[in-house]
Design a protein around this motif. Structure first.
Motif, PDB file in Angstrom:
ATOM      1  N   UNK A  19     -10.103  -8.635  -2.042  1.00  0.00           N
ATOM      2  CA  UNK A  19     -10.226  -7.183  -2.170  1.00  0.00           C
ATOM      3  C   UNK A  19     -11.551  -6.755  -2.791  1.00  0.00           C
ATOM      4  N   UNK A  20     -12.392  -7.728  -3.161  1.00  0.00           N
ATOM      5  CA  UNK A  20     -13.711  -7.442  -3.730  1.00  0.00           C
ATOM      6  C   UNK A  20     -13.604  -6.544  -4.965  1.00  0.00           C
ATOM      7  N   UNK A  21     -12.792  -7.001  -5.929  1.00  0.00           N
ATOM      8  CA  UNK A  21     -12.632  -6.275  -7.188  1.00  0.00           C
ATOM      9  C   UNK A  21     -12.906  -7.245  -8.339  1.00  0.00           C
ATOM     10  N   UNK A  22     -13.056  -6.680  -9.521  1.00  0.00           N
ATOM     11  CA  UNK A  22     -13.312  -7.499 -10.699  1.00  0.00           C
ATOM     12  C   UNK A  22     -12.073  -8.341 -11.021  1.00  0.00           C
ATOM     13  N   UNK A  23     -12.299  -9.609 -11.302  1.00  0.00           N
ATOM     14  CA  UNK A  23     -11.185 -10.511 -11.584  1.00  0.00           C
ATOM     15  C   UNK A  23     -10.600 -10.225 -12.965  1.00  0.00           C
ATOM     16  N   UNK A  24      -9.286 -10.344 -13.054  1.00  0.00           N
ATOM     17  CA  UNK A  24      -8.622 -10.182 -14.342  1.00  0.00           C
ATOM     18  C   UNK A  24      -8.233 -11.491 -14.978  1.00  0.00           C
ATOM     19  N   UNK A  25      -8.536 -12.611 -14.302  1.00  0.00           N
ATOM     20  CA  UNK A  25      -8.198 -13.910 -14.861  1.00  0.00           C
ATOM     21  C   UNK A  25      -9.059 -14.211 -16.080  1.00  0.00           C
ATOM     22  N   UNK A  26      -8.416 -14.702 -17.102  1.00  0.00           N
ATOM     23  CA  UNK A  26      -9.137 -15.066 -18.311  1.00  0.00           C
ATOM     24  C   UNK A  26      -9.388 -13.918 -19.255  1.00  0.00           C
ATOM     25  N   UNK A  27      -9.017 -12.723 -18.900  1.00  0.00           N
ATOM     26  CA  UNK A  27      -9.227 -11.583 -19.797  1.00  0.00           C
ATOM     27  C   UNK A  27      -8.245 -11.621 -20.953  1.00  0.00           C
ATOM     28  N   UNK A  33      -7.900  -2.880 -18.657  1.00  0.00           N
ATOM     29  CA  UNK A  33      -7.139  -3.325 -17.479  1.00  0.00           C
ATOM     30  C   UNK A  33      -8.036  -3.396 -16.246  1.00  0.00           C
ATOM     31  N   UNK A  34      -7.641  -4.206 -15.288  1.00  0.00           N
ATOM     32  CA  UNK A  34      -8.422  -4.390 -14.064  1.00  0.00           C
ATOM     33  C   UNK A  34      -7.575  -4.017 -12.849  1.00  0.00           C
ATOM     34  N   UNK A  35      -8.269  -3.627 -11.786  1.00  0.00           N
ATOM     35  CA  UNK A  35      -7.571  -3.341 -10.534  1.00  0.00           C
ATOM     36  C   UNK A  35      -6.951  -4.609  -9.943  1.00  0.00           C
ATOM     37  N   UNK A  36      -7.545  -5.751 -10.262  1.00  0.00           N
ATOM     38  CA  UNK A  36      -7.027  -7.015  -9.748  1.00  0.00           C
ATOM     39  C   UNK A  36      -5.574  -7.231 -10.195  1.00  0.00           C
ATOM     40  N   UNK A  37      -5.343  -7.216 -11.493  1.00  0.00           N
ATOM     41  CA  UNK A  37      -3.984  -7.462 -11.997  1.00  0.00           C
ATOM     42  C   UNK A  37      -3.063  -6.265 -11.748  1.00  0.00           C
ATOM     43  N   UNK A  38      -3.643  -5.075 -11.638  1.00  0.00           N
ATOM     44  CA  UNK A  38      -2.827  -3.919 -11.279  1.00  0.00           C
ATOM     45  C   UNK A  38      -2.261  -4.087  -9.872  1.00  0.00           C
ATOM     46  N   UNK A  39      -3.052  -4.630  -8.959  1.00  0.00           N
ATOM     47  CA  UNK A  39      -2.570  -4.880  -7.608  1.00  0.00           C
ATOM     48  C   UNK A  39      -1.498  -5.963  -7.594  1.00  0.00           C
ATOM     49  N   UNK A 103      -6.757   4.356  -2.178  1.00  0.00           N
ATOM     50  CA  UNK A 103      -5.759   4.466  -1.115  1.00  0.00           C
ATOM     51  C   UNK A 103      -5.648   3.169  -0.328  1.00  0.00           C
ATOM     52  N   UNK A 104      -6.776   2.520  -0.069  1.00  0.00           N
ATOM     53  CA  UNK A 104      -6.738   1.254   0.672  1.00  0.00           C
ATOM     54  C   UNK A 104      -6.030   0.171  -0.130  1.00  0.00           C
ATOM     55  N   UNK A 105      -6.216   0.162  -1.438  1.00  0.00           N
ATOM     56  CA  UNK A 105      -5.521  -0.822  -2.274  1.00  0.00           C
ATOM     57  C   UNK A 105      -4.027  -0.543  -2.330  1.00  0.00           C
ATOM     58  N   UNK A 106      -3.657   0.737  -2.378  1.00  0.00           N
ATOM     59  CA  UNK A 106      -2.241   1.096  -2.311  1.00  0.00           C
ATOM     60  C   UNK A 106      -1.642   0.623  -0.988  1.00  0.00           C
ATOM     61  N   UNK A 107      -2.381   0.822   0.099  1.00  0.00           N
ATOM     62  CA  UNK A 107      -1.880   0.410   1.415  1.00  0.00           C
ATOM     63  C   UNK A 107      -1.664  -1.095   1.478  1.00  0.00           C
ATOM     64  N   UNK A 108      -2.563  -1.860   0.858  1.00  0.00           N
ATOM     65  CA  UNK A 108      -2.402  -3.317   0.835  1.00  0.00           C
ATOM     66  C   UNK A 108      -1.151  -3.708   0.056  1.00  0.00           C
ATOM     67  N   UNK A 109      -0.944  -3.081  -1.088  1.00  0.00           N
ATOM     68  CA  UNK A 109       0.229  -3.406  -1.914  1.00  0.00           C
ATOM     69  C   UNK A 109       1.532  -3.083  -1.188  1.00  0.00           C
ATOM     70  N   UNK A 110       1.592  -1.897  -0.576  1.00  0.00           N
ATOM     71  CA  UNK A 110       2.809  -1.506   0.150  1.00  0.00           C
ATOM     72  C   UNK A 110       3.006  -2.393   1.375  1.00  0.00           C
ATOM     73  N   UNK A 111       1.924  -2.700   2.080  1.00  0.00           N
ATOM     74  CA  UNK A 111       2.037  -3.554   3.264  1.00  0.00           C
ATOM     75  C   UNK A 111       2.539  -4.938   2.933  1.00  0.00           C
ATOM     76  N   UNK A 112       1.984  -5.535   1.877  1.00  0.00           N
ATOM     77  CA  UNK A 112       2.450  -6.866   1.482  1.00  0.00           C
ATOM     78  C   UNK A 112       3.898  -6.798   1.001  1.00  0.00           C
TER      79      UNK A 112
END
Length: 244
Positions: A19-27, A33-39, A103-112
Motif C-alpha cells: 500500500x506504499x505507507x509508513x511501516x508500523x513494525x517496530x514502533x 499511530x500509522x496507517x499501516x497498523x490501522x489497516x 478512500x482507496x485504503x478503506x476499499x482495500x480493507x472492506x474488499x479483503x
C-alpha cells in the motif's frame, strides 16, 4: 481462522510495501499511530463483520444472505458495529492508535474483509458436510435410552450424604436426567430442513430436565420459587408451541 491468520500476517509484514505507507513494525507504543497498523486493525474487524453473516447459517446452507433483513436485532448490531468502527478509525487518534485512512485504503480493507464470504462458500462447495468424519459431526438426533438403573445409581449420592433435603434433590436429579435421557429413537438423521426443528425440540427437553433439577434444589433449600411473571422456561416452551 486460517484465512484471517494468513491475511493479517501478510498485511503486518508486507502491507506497508503493497500500500506504499509508513511501516508500523517496530514502533513503540508512544509513537504516533500509522496507517499501516490501522489497516491491519480495520481489515480484521471487517473480516469479523462479514464472518458474522456466515455464522447465520450453521447447516451448510450456501445462501447466507437469505432472510437477513428479517432479523432486526442482527441488522442493528451489525450496523452499530460498523458505525463504531468507522468512528474509531476516523477519530480514534492516539486513544485507539488509529490514523484516518483514504478512500482507496478503506476499499482495500472492506474488499479483503469480504473475502470471508467467498472463503466460506469455497469451503462449503469443496468440503460439504458429507465429507466430515462421523466423530466430528454434530449429533442432532436424540441419544438412545439410558439404563434406568444407571440413572438411579447416579442420583443416590445426595441422599446417602445425610443432608437435609437430600431425598428431594435425588428425586429432582432423577427426574431431570430421565427427561433428558429417556426418550424414544426418532429414526435416521433428519434432513437439512428438519434440523432446526429437531434442535429446538432437543433444547426444550433439556430445559425441562434442568427445570426439574432447579425445582429440587429449591425444595432442598426450603424455598420453592413462585414467580408472578412467566419463567424463562415457560417463555421458551410457549414460543415453541406457537411456532408449530
Amino acid at each position: 481462522s486460517l484465512l484471517q491468520m494468513t491475511v493479517l500476517l501478510g498485511l503486518i509484514f508486507y502491507g506497508d510495501k503493497i500500500m506504499d505507507v509508513e511501516s508500523g513494525r517496530g514502533n513503540a507504543h508512544s509513537d504516533p499511530p500509522t496507517q499501516h497498523y490501522t489497516m491491519v486493525f480495520n481489515t480484521f474487524v471487517f473480516m469479523q463483520l462479514f464472518n458474522e453473516i456466515n455464522a447465520r447459517k450453521i447447516h451448510d446452507e450456501i445462501d447466507v444472505i437469505s432472510g437477513i433483513f428479517d432479523n432486526v436485532i442482527f441488522i442493528g448490531i451489525w450496523f452499530l458495529t460498523l458505525v463504531i468502527q468507522i468512528l474509531i478509525v476516523c477519530f480514534g487518534g492516539r486513544a485507539f492508535q488509529t490514523e484516518p485512512l483514504s478512500m482507496s485504503q478503506w476499499a482495500v480493507c472492506v474488499g479483503i474483509g469480504s473475502c470471508s464470504l467467498i472463503w466460506n462458500l469455497i469451503l462449503k462447495v469443496i468440503f460439504p458436510a458429507s465429507l466430515v468424519p462421523e466423530w466430528l459431526a454434530l449429533k442432532l438426533s436424540p441419544v438412545e435410552d439410558r439404563d434406568d438403573d444407571a440413572v438411579q445409581e447416579g442420583s443416590k449420592a445426595p441422599s446417602e450424604g445425610g443432608s437435609v433435603g437430600g431425598d428431594d434433590m435425588a428425586i429432582a436429579i432423577t427426574e431431570g436426567r430421565s427427561s433428558m435421557a429417556s426418550r424414544p429413537s426418532m429414526g435416521p438423521r433428519p434432513s437439512m430442513g428438519a434440523r432446526p426443528l429437531r434442535l429446538t425440540q432437543s433444547q426444550i427437553r433439556y430445559v425441562r430436565g434442568w427445570r426439574r433439577i432447579s425445582e429440587g434444589i429449591g425444595r432442598m433449600l426450603g424455598s420453592s420459587p413462585t414467580l408472578k411473571d412467566p419463567s424463562p422456561w415457560d417463555v421458551l416452551e410457549e414460543s415453541h408451541r406457537t411456532a408449530h
